[in-house]
Motif scaffolding. Structure first.
Motif, PDB file in Angstrom:
ATOM      1  N   LYS A   3       0.830  -1.196   0.000  1.00 15.92           N
ATOM      2  CA  LYS A   3       0.000   0.000   0.000  1.00 15.92           C
ATOM      3  C   LYS A   3       0.869   1.253   0.000  1.00 15.92           C
ATOM      4  CE  LYS A   3      -3.989  -2.230   2.110  1.00 15.92           C
ATOM      5  NZ  LYS A   3      -5.023  -2.174   3.185  1.00 15.92           N
ATOM      6  N   LEU A   4       0.211   2.386  -0.209  1.00 18.53           N
ATOM      7  CA  LEU A   4       0.914   3.647  -0.407  1.00 18.53           C
ATOM      8  C   LEU A   4       0.971   4.451   0.888  1.00 18.53           C
ATOM      9  CD1 LEU A   4      -0.678   4.618  -3.840  1.00 18.53           C
ATOM     10  CD2 LEU A   4       1.677   3.874  -3.460  1.00 18.53           C
ATOM     11  N   TYR A   5       2.194   4.652   1.391  1.00 15.10           N
ATOM     12  CA  TYR A   5       2.419   5.462   2.588  1.00 15.10           C
ATOM     13  C   TYR A   5       3.405   6.571   2.256  1.00 15.10           C
ATOM     14  CZ  TYR A   5       0.245   1.800   5.455  1.00 15.10           C
ATOM     15  OH  TYR A   5      -0.629   0.898   5.998  1.00 15.10           O
ATOM     16  N   LEU A  11      -1.448   6.576   5.305  1.00 14.27           N
ATOM     17  CA  LEU A  11      -1.915   5.671   4.257  1.00 14.27           C
ATOM     18  C   LEU A  11      -2.722   6.450   3.233  1.00 14.27           C
ATOM     19  CD1 LEU A  11      -2.447   2.814   3.081  1.00 14.27           C
ATOM     20  CD2 LEU A  11      -4.446   2.713   4.600  1.00 14.27           C
ATOM     21  N   HIS A  12      -2.426   6.250   1.961  1.00 13.89           N
ATOM     22  CA  HIS A  12      -3.155   6.913   0.881  1.00 13.89           C
ATOM     23  C   HIS A  12      -4.010   5.883   0.143  1.00 13.89           C
ATOM     24  CE1 HIS A  12      -0.327  10.016   1.896  1.00 13.89           C
ATOM     25  NE2 HIS A  12      -0.914  10.849   1.065  1.00 13.89           N
ATOM     26  N   ALA A  58      -5.395   0.766  -8.018  1.00 13.18           N
ATOM     27  CA  ALA A  58      -6.148  -0.229  -7.243  1.00 13.18           C
ATOM     28  C   ALA A  58      -5.231  -1.339  -6.743  1.00 13.18           C
ATOM     29  CB  ALA A  58      -7.282  -0.809  -8.088  1.00 13.18           C
ATOM     30  N   GLU A  59      -4.217  -1.691  -7.524  1.00 10.76           N
ATOM     31  CA  GLU A  59      -3.255  -2.718  -7.111  1.00 10.76           C
ATOM     32  C   GLU A  59      -2.355  -2.216  -5.983  1.00 10.76           C
ATOM     33  OE1 GLU A  59      -1.128  -4.292 -10.430  1.00 10.76           O
ATOM     34  OE2 GLU A  59      -2.950  -4.858 -11.520  1.00 10.76           O
ATOM     35  N   MET A  60      -2.375  -0.897  -5.728  1.00 17.32           N
ATOM     36  CA  MET A  60      -1.591  -0.306  -4.641  1.00 17.32           C
ATOM     37  C   MET A  60      -2.478   0.042  -3.440  1.00 17.32           C
ATOM     38  SD  MET A  60       0.645   2.369  -6.926  1.00 17.32           S
ATOM     39  CE  MET A  60       1.221   1.880  -8.560  1.00 17.32           C
ATOM     40  N   GLY A  61      -3.717  -0.401  -3.454  1.00 21.57           N
ATOM     41  CA  GLY A  61      -4.594  -0.198  -2.309  1.00 21.57           C
ATOM     42  C   GLY A  61      -5.546   0.974  -2.403  1.00 21.57           C
ATOM     43  N   ILE A  62      -5.524   1.694  -3.522  1.00 23.20           N
ATOM     44  CA  ILE A  62      -6.497   2.776  -3.692  1.00 23.20           C
ATOM     45  C   ILE A  62      -7.885   2.153  -3.845  1.00 23.20           C
ATOM     46  CG2 ILE A  62      -7.315   4.580  -5.252  1.00 23.20           C
ATOM     47  CD1 ILE A  62      -4.870   5.444  -3.668  1.00 23.20           C
ATOM     48  N   SER A  63      -8.843   2.644  -3.047  1.00 24.42           N
ATOM     49  CA  SER A  63     -10.203   2.093  -3.109  1.00 24.42           C
ATOM     50  C   SER A  63     -11.253   3.158  -3.416  1.00 24.42           C
ATOM     51  CB  SER A  63     -10.559   1.418  -1.780  1.00 24.42           C
ATOM     52  OG  SER A  63     -10.501   2.345  -0.703  1.00 24.42           O
ATOM     53  N   LYS A  64     -10.874   4.446  -3.338  1.00 23.36           N
ATOM     54  CA  LYS A  64     -11.831   5.528  -3.541  1.00 23.36           C
ATOM     55  C   LYS A  64     -11.325   6.466  -4.630  1.00 23.36           C
ATOM     56  CE  LYS A  64     -11.314   5.992   0.867  1.00 23.36           C
ATOM     57  NZ  LYS A  64     -11.309   6.396   2.290  1.00 23.36           N
ATOM     58  N   VAL A  65     -12.216   6.839  -5.539  1.00 27.05           N
ATOM     59  CA  VAL A  65     -11.867   7.716  -6.657  1.00 27.05           C
ATOM     60  C   VAL A  65     -12.898   8.832  -6.739  1.00 27.05           C
ATOM     61  CG1 VAL A  65     -11.517   7.913  -9.151  1.00 27.05           C
ATOM     62  CG2 VAL A  65     -10.829   5.813  -7.956  1.00 27.05           C
ATOM     63  N   ILE A  85     -14.448   2.671 -14.291  1.00 29.12           N
ATOM     64  CA  ILE A  85     -13.719   2.801 -13.031  1.00 29.12           C
ATOM     65  C   ILE A  85     -14.391   1.970 -11.945  1.00 29.12           C
ATOM     66  CG2 ILE A  85     -13.170   4.411 -11.152  1.00 29.12           C
ATOM     67  CD1 ILE A  85     -12.551   6.522 -13.236  1.00 29.12           C
ATOM     68  N   LYS A  86     -15.711   2.037 -11.880  1.00 26.19           N
ATOM     69  CA  LYS A  86     -16.438   1.297 -10.838  1.00 26.19           C
ATOM     70  C   LYS A  86     -16.253  -0.214 -11.005  1.00 26.19           C
ATOM     71  CE  LYS A  86     -18.864   1.126  -7.135  1.00 26.19           C
ATOM     72  NZ  LYS A  86     -20.269   1.520  -6.972  1.00 26.19           N
ATOM     73  N   ALA A  87     -15.976  -0.663 -12.221  1.00 29.22           N
ATOM     74  CA  ALA A  87     -15.789  -2.092 -12.489  1.00 29.22           C
ATOM     75  C   ALA A  87     -14.390  -2.579 -12.135  1.00 29.22           C
ATOM     76  CB  ALA A  87     -16.084  -2.384 -13.960  1.00 29.22           C
ATOM     77  N   VAL A  88     -13.471  -1.677 -11.825  1.00 29.22           N
ATOM     78  CA  VAL A  88     -12.097  -2.074 -11.485  1.00 29.22           C
ATOM     79  C   VAL A  88     -12.094  -2.783 -10.140  1.00 29.22           C
ATOM     80  CG1 VAL A  88      -9.785  -1.225 -10.911  1.00 29.22           C
ATOM     81  CG2 VAL A  88     -11.041  -0.225 -12.842  1.00 29.22           C
ATOM     82  N   ASP A  89     -11.470  -3.935 -10.084  1.00 29.76           N
ATOM     83  CA  ASP A  89     -11.396  -4.711  -8.854  1.00 29.76           C
ATOM     84  C   ASP A  89     -10.686  -3.910  -7.767  1.00 29.76           C
ATOM     85  OD1 ASP A  89     -11.695  -6.969  -7.219  1.00 29.76           O
ATOM     86  OD2 ASP A  89      -9.690  -7.700  -7.734  1.00 29.76           O
ATOM     87  N   GLY A  90     -11.330  -3.766  -6.632  1.00 31.88           N
ATOM     88  CA  GLY A  90     -10.744  -3.029  -5.517  1.00 31.88           C
ATOM     89  C   GLY A  90     -11.292  -1.623  -5.343  1.00 31.88           C
TER      90      GLY A  90
END
Length: 332
Positions: A3-5, A11-12, A58-65, A85-90
């Motif tokens: 994840k992104l710190y 945490l981002h 999303a692969e780095m832990g982003i869950s909100k856009v 975007i909504k269909a992207v896993d995570g």
């Protein structure tokens, strides 16, 4: 998943993504009177680039856009962008910030595409004043958009009010009263010195303590509440009201300490901090996940604890000047 710190262990998990710098308004706090030259179409991220970028995040832990602009509803493919975007896993939450002028026409399609939340800019309820603040906008279109959206069961609708002395600070009570029968979160935002001279900003700045003062002068009892979402606001509800109000203090309070967001401009730069000029071109790295990750982490490693600290500890900032971009070119 790594994840992104940032260097302060924040945490981002939230990206604010501008999909256009174009806007059909010229709001006084966002753009100069003469307008701005817009980016050529080929300099703006394409739909496929946007989706790949979000997949990388999303692969780095982003869950909100949050999709921003300019005015994002000006893009003819905005509904499809939301859907993909909504269909992207995570990705768990997708929202849009809009001026609302096209909302009545597009709200239903956006809801069907999976849009969760709406932020609508509305700095006044007075038609003539709205036209003046926005330099030509029609408030009836915005109010119609709010009405249509309110019937579609979005998770939350927020109204954004930038308080400016002498322009709309006399309407605080009107906005508070609006929450009595309307289930919206009215958010009062401090005017920021971005794209404006310091002298202009100092003359027009309004501290948000004035909102509490208005409540007390009118015997409005309020209490703090928790609202789910991505924003930095402190939220309150007035006794007997179905809606709520929030305060966003980029100037007077600790706006930055819990910052969890990254900003991507429409032309493909990452800004880890809203205020400073420092930005990194990530567009070319979108197809290369390793290089993309490296650039994102570089931006996070340079992110200051807050913009005031950056002023006194400029050795932490690569580019030691305030951003050259106006708000419409950043995405807020």
């Amino acid at each position: 998943m790594d994840k992104l710190y940032d260097q302060y262990d924040r945490l981002h998990d939230y990206v604010r993504l501008s999909i256009t710098d174009r806007c059909n308004l010229r709001c006084v706090y966002c753009m100069p009177k003469e307008g701005l030259p817009f980016f050529p179409t080929d300099e703006v991220l394409s739909q496929d680039e946007i989706v790949q970028l979000i997949e990388n995040f999303a692969e780095m832990g982003i869950s909100k856009v949050r999709i921003t602009g300019g005015e994002p509803l000006l893009r003819t493919d905005v509904v499809e962008i939301v859907r993909r975007i909504k269909a992207v896993d995570g990705i768990e939450d997708v929202s849009i910030t809009t001026n609302g002028l096209y909302l009545a026409k597009k709200a239903a399609a956006l809801k069907e595409a999976g849009l969760d939340r709406l932020n609508i800019s509305l700095d006044t309820f007075k038609a003539d004043r709205y036209k003046e603040i926005t330099r030509g906008g029609n408030i009836d279109q915005v109010l119609e958009g709010i009405s249509v959206a309110s019937k579609l069961n979005f998770k939350k609708i927020k109204l954004n009010i930038v308080l400016i002395k002498g322009q709309n600070d006399d309407e605080i009570l009107d906005f508070l009263n609006y929450t009595k029968e309307n289930n919206v979160n009215v958010r009062f935002i401090e005017f920021m010195p971005i794209g404006n001279s310091l002298k202009t900003w100092q003359k027009e700045y309004v501290g948000l303590k004035s909102v509490f003062d208005i409540c007390e002068q009118n015997n409005l009892e309020y209490e703090p509440i928790e609202l789910r979402g991505n924003g930095p606001s402190d939220n309150y509800q007035i006794k007997g009201h179905v809606g709520s109000f929030g305060l966003i203090h980029p100037i007077s309070a600790k706006f930055c300490e819990n910052c969890n967001r990254l900003r991507i401009t429409a032309d493909g730069y990452i800004k880890a901090c809203l205020y400073w000029n420092e930005e990194i071109d990530i567009r070319s790295a979108i197809p290369d996940k390793v290089e993309f990750r490296r650039k994102i982490q570089k931006a996070l490693d340079n992110k200051p604890l807050n913009h005031e600290m950056a002023m006194s500890e400029t050795d932490r900032i690569i580019d030691k000047a305030p951003t050259w971009r106006h708000m419409s070119q950043i995405g807020g």
